[in-house]
Write a protein that holds these residues in place. Structure first.
Motif, mmCIF file in Angstrom:
data_model
loop_
_atom_site.group_PDB
_atom_site.id
_atom_site.type_symbol
_atom_site.label_atom_id
_atom_site.label_comp_id
_atom_site.label_asym_id
_atom_site.label_seq_id
_atom_site.Cartn_x
_atom_site.Cartn_y
_atom_site.Cartn_z
ATOM 1 N N THR A 66 54.962 44.493 106.581
ATOM 2 C CA THR A 66 55.657 42.621 106.857
ATOM 3 C C THR A 66 54.201 42.114 107.584
ATOM 4 O O THR A 66 54.577 41.019 107.800
ATOM 5 N N ASN A 67 53.328 43.134 107.933
ATOM 6 C CA ASN A 67 52.150 42.306 108.318
ATOM 7 C C ASN A 67 51.337 42.126 106.921
ATOM 8 O O ASN A 67 49.646 41.549 108.192
ATOM 9 N N GLN A 68 51.292 42.034 106.385
ATOM 10 C CA GLN A 68 49.904 41.972 105.404
ATOM 11 C C GLN A 68 49.651 40.470 105.212
ATOM 12 O O GLN A 68 50.063 39.967 105.199
ATOM 13 N N SER A 69 48.318 40.805 105.003
ATOM 14 C CA SER A 69 47.455 39.396 104.900
ATOM 15 C C SER A 69 46.671 39.842 103.675
ATOM 16 O O SER A 69 45.652 40.585 103.899
ATOM 17 N N PRO A 70 46.547 38.814 102.328
ATOM 18 C CA PRO A 70 47.959 37.902 102.009
ATOM 19 C C PRO A 70 49.365 38.425 101.931
ATOM 20 O O PRO A 70 49.903 37.246 102.101
ATOM 21 N N GLY A 71 49.759 39.474 102.131
ATOM 22 C CA GLY A 71 51.305 39.600 101.563
ATOM 23 C C GLY A 71 51.208 41.319 100.934
ATOM 24 O O GLY A 71 49.738 40.965 100.742
ATOM 25 N N PRO A 72 52.414 40.970 100.949
ATOM 26 C CA PRO A 72 52.668 42.394 100.361
ATOM 27 C C PRO A 72 52.499 42.962 98.972
ATOM 28 O O PRO A 72 52.268 41.532 97.946
ATOM 29 N N GLY A 73 51.606 43.458 98.355
ATOM 30 C CA GLY A 73 51.017 43.255 97.496
ATOM 31 C C GLY A 73 49.503 43.772 96.827
ATOM 32 O O GLY A 73 48.859 43.191 95.803
ATOM 33 N N TYR A 74 48.799 43.934 97.840
ATOM 34 C CA TYR A 74 46.974 43.183 98.175
ATOM 35 C C TYR A 74 46.874 44.061 98.935
ATOM 36 O O TYR A 74 47.513 45.005 99.803
ATOM 37 N N VAL A 75 45.393 44.159 98.891
ATOM 38 C CA VAL A 75 44.421 44.908 100.243
ATOM 39 C C VAL A 75 43.583 44.039 100.412
ATOM 40 O O VAL A 75 42.622 43.894 98.999
ATOM 41 N N ASN A 76 42.490 44.325 100.936
ATOM 42 C CA ASN A 76 41.509 43.608 101.361
ATOM 43 C C ASN A 76 39.787 44.897 100.702
ATOM 44 O O ASN A 76 39.931 45.764 101.943
ATOM 45 N N PRO A 77 38.996 44.308 100.250
ATOM 46 C CA PRO A 77 38.027 45.284 99.891
ATOM 47 C C PRO A 77 36.976 45.103 100.558
ATOM 48 O O PRO A 77 36.561 43.853 100.674
ATOM 49 N N SER A 78 36.304 46.030 101.071
ATOM 50 C CA SER A 78 34.688 46.035 102.513
ATOM 51 C C SER A 78 33.662 46.709 101.965
ATOM 52 O O SER A 78 34.284 47.950 101.521
ATOM 53 N N PHE A 79 32.203 46.700 101.786
ATOM 54 C CA PHE A 79 32.125 47.343 101.148
ATOM 55 C C PHE A 79 30.712 47.313 102.499
ATOM 56 O O PHE A 79 30.535 46.929 102.991
ATOM 57 N N GLU A 80 29.695 48.941 102.618
ATOM 58 C CA GLU A 80 29.096 49.373 103.559
ATOM 59 C C GLU A 80 27.732 50.169 102.064
ATOM 60 O O GLU A 80 28.347 50.717 101.144
ATOM 61 N N TYR A 81 25.892 50.030 102.140
ATOM 62 C CA TYR A 81 25.454 50.448 101.589
ATOM 63 C C TYR A 81 24.421 51.777 102.638
ATOM 64 O O TYR A 81 25.302 51.615 104.340
ATOM 65 N N SER A 82 23.954 53.015 102.261
ATOM 66 C CA SER A 82 23.415 53.199 103.371
ATOM 67 C C SER A 82 22.432 53.792 102.309
ATOM 68 O O SER A 82 22.276 53.870 100.961
ATOM 69 N N THR A 83 20.869 53.680 102.744
ATOM 70 C CA THR A 83 19.606 54.959 102.215
ATOM 71 C C THR A 83 19.792 55.455 102.216
ATOM 72 O O THR A 83 18.172 56.298 102.183
ATOM 73 N N ASN A 84 20.492 56.544 103.358
ATOM 74 C CA ASN A 84 19.432 57.505 104.222
ATOM 75 C C ASN A 84 20.479 58.757 104.134
ATOM 76 O O ASN A 84 20.906 59.476 104.837
ATOM 77 N N GLY A 85 21.270 58.742 102.861
ATOM 78 C CA GLY A 85 22.172 59.743 102.398
ATOM 79 C C GLY A 85 23.773 60.049 103.614
ATOM 80 O O GLY A 85 24.265 60.990 103.380
ATOM 81 N N GLY A 86 23.852 58.639 104.074
ATOM 82 C CA GLY A 86 24.820 58.548 104.571
ATOM 83 C C GLY A 86 24.725 58.524 106.264
ATOM 84 O O GLY A 86 25.923 59.045 107.199
ATOM 85 N N GLY A 87 23.579 58.775 106.699
ATOM 86 C CA GLY A 87 22.736 58.847 107.912
ATOM 87 C C GLY A 87 22.989 57.805 109.354
ATOM 88 O O GLY A 87 23.572 57.687 109.983
ATOM 89 N N SER A 88 23.753 56.522 108.472
ATOM 90 C CA SER A 88 23.321 55.106 108.967
ATOM 91 C C SER A 88 24.084 54.761 107.881
ATOM 92 O O SER A 88 23.725 54.620 106.690
ATOM 93 N N TRP A 89 25.026 53.323 108.103
ATOM 94 C CA TRP A 89 25.614 52.351 106.898
ATOM 95 C C TRP A 89 25.365 50.951 107.665
ATOM 96 O O TRP A 89 25.287 50.556 108.769
ATOM 97 N N ASN A 90 25.473 49.847 106.123
ATOM 98 C CA ASN A 90 25.232 48.729 106.849
ATOM 99 C C ASN A 90 26.183 47.661 106.029
ATOM 100 O O ASN A 90 26.350 48.235 104.205
ATOM 101 N N THR A 91 26.037 47.030 106.609
ATOM 102 C CA THR A 91 27.349 46.278 105.607
ATOM 103 C C THR A 91 27.091 45.358 104.418
ATOM 104 O O THR A 91 25.390 44.750 104.955
ATOM 105 N N ILE A 92 27.105 45.612 103.941
ATOM 106 C CA ILE A 92 27.412 44.565 102.446
ATOM 107 C C ILE A 92 27.465 42.777 102.103
ATOM 108 O O ILE A 92 28.465 42.792 102.491
ATOM 109 N N THR A 93 26.277 42.467 102.521
ATOM 110 C CA THR A 93 26.945 40.952 102.591
ATOM 111 C C THR A 93 26.156 39.921 101.869
ATOM 112 O O THR A 93 26.370 38.603 102.016
ATOM 113 N N GLY A 94 25.371 40.461 101.025
ATOM 114 C CA GLY A 94 24.747 39.244 99.923
ATOM 115 C C GLY A 94 24.639 40.244 98.737
ATOM 116 O O GLY A 94 24.728 40.828 98.437
#
Length: 332
Positions: A66-94
């Protein structure tokens, strides 16, 4: 249970209305049978240095949202990367391919596969920090836009990420005109295979093709005024173009036999035009051959620019000698 208390304590607060909303939602899912945790094996392409990040997903109650954006039938993905085996994470922006982070269509029963192509050289900090990691990870989060249980996250297997440019020394190019053709000596290192372009034009238009790196090359002219070079690794991390000005070639060389046969003193006198640029002068080097000019050995090094002459006293009668005079700049 909700308790209210007034700040002053002189009046009794009261509720005018209480509403309770009950929400039920199943979060999106990754197909854990696909690759590792729903993400296929991630490797860096040797053709352009990019990564293909493939993942398989669904949302088992997407049509009832009922509250999905942009609507039912969709999901929004986002991505992060780590260069130290998961010790810290950074959002992929480019560096993502078109549409990589737009809403993805999903079904409730079947699985849908999507691929995002990522160029780490366009990610802030990765290239500027010359990042190389053999314990890199990608983390993907799916969000279905609901009010509860709206997201799920999965992490890839470790992989090698190379956004590190080849390393060069303070003098990555050295030019030696004592051979014909002249020799260029090159210096660069990297964690993967190296390639190079070497030429005489500043834009390297005379070196269109990348060739395998070598410490030296002799396919050049002795008359060049400058040499330019750039280096890249397997994953297309490339250095800026570096250059070196070719030192002056000694001119007007005069060789004269000044031996005194009566006293048995044999010597050959050499002179040449003085090196004109005092700011870049390093030394003169005198070479001699006794086998017809096939092999030369160093006789002496002169570090005084004004000393444009040399007397070779280690000679014998009825012998033939060949000489070379080389001018070295401050880079050697």
């Amino acid at each position: 249970k909700v308790t209210l208390a007034s700040i002053a304590g002189s009046s009794t607060p009261a509720f005018s209305d209480i509403s309770i909303q009950y929400a039920v939602n199943s979060p999106p899912q990754f197909d854990f049978s696909y690759g590792t945790n729903g993400i296929n094996t991630i490797t860096q392409s040797s053709s352009d240095g990019t990564f293909s990040i493939s993942y398989k997903i669904r949302d088992t109650d997407t049509t009832g949202g009922t509250n999905q954006s942009p609507g039912p039938g969709y999901v929004n993905p986002s991505f992060e990367y780590s260069t130290n085996g998961g010790g810290s994470w950074n959002t992929i922006t480019g560096g993502f391919s078109s549409g990589a982070t737009t809403s993805k269509s999903v079904t409730e029963a079947g699985w849908d596969t999507y691929t995002a192509v990522w160029n780490p050289r366009l990610q802030t900090n990765l290239e500027s920090l010359n990042t190389f990691s053999s314990t890199a990870l990608i983390r993907i989060t799916l969000n279905d836009g609901e009010t509860v249980n709206y997201s799920t996250t999965t992490t890839s297997a470790q992989f090698t990420l190379d956004a590190k440019k080849p390393a060069t020394t303070t003098t990555p190019i050295l030019f030696s005109g004592t051979t014909s053709p002249a020799t260029i000596y090159l210096s660069a290192t990297d964690d993967s295979s190296l390639f190079m372009k070497v030429g005489f034009n500043e834009n390297l238009s005379d070196s269109a093709e990348w060739i395998t790196f070598a410490n030296s090359t002799t396919t050049v002219s002795n008359n060049a005024s400058a040499v330019y070079a750039t280096f890249r690794d397997t994953y297309w991390n490339q250095t800026s173009t570096t250059s070196i000005s070719v030192p002056e070639t000694p001119q007007n060389i005069v060789v004269q036999d000044v031996s005194n046969t009566q006293t048995g003193e044999y010597r050959i006198f050499l002179t040449w035009k003085i090196f004109t640029n005092s700011g870049t002068f390093g030394s003169y080097r005198i070479y001699r051959s006794t086998d017809g000019g096939t092999n030369y050995s160093l006789l002496t090094t002169i570090t005084d620019r004004a000393t444009n002459y040399y007397a070779d006293q280690n000679v014998t009668a009825s012998s033939t000698y060949y000489y070379k005079v080389a001018a070295m700049d401050t880079s050697g």
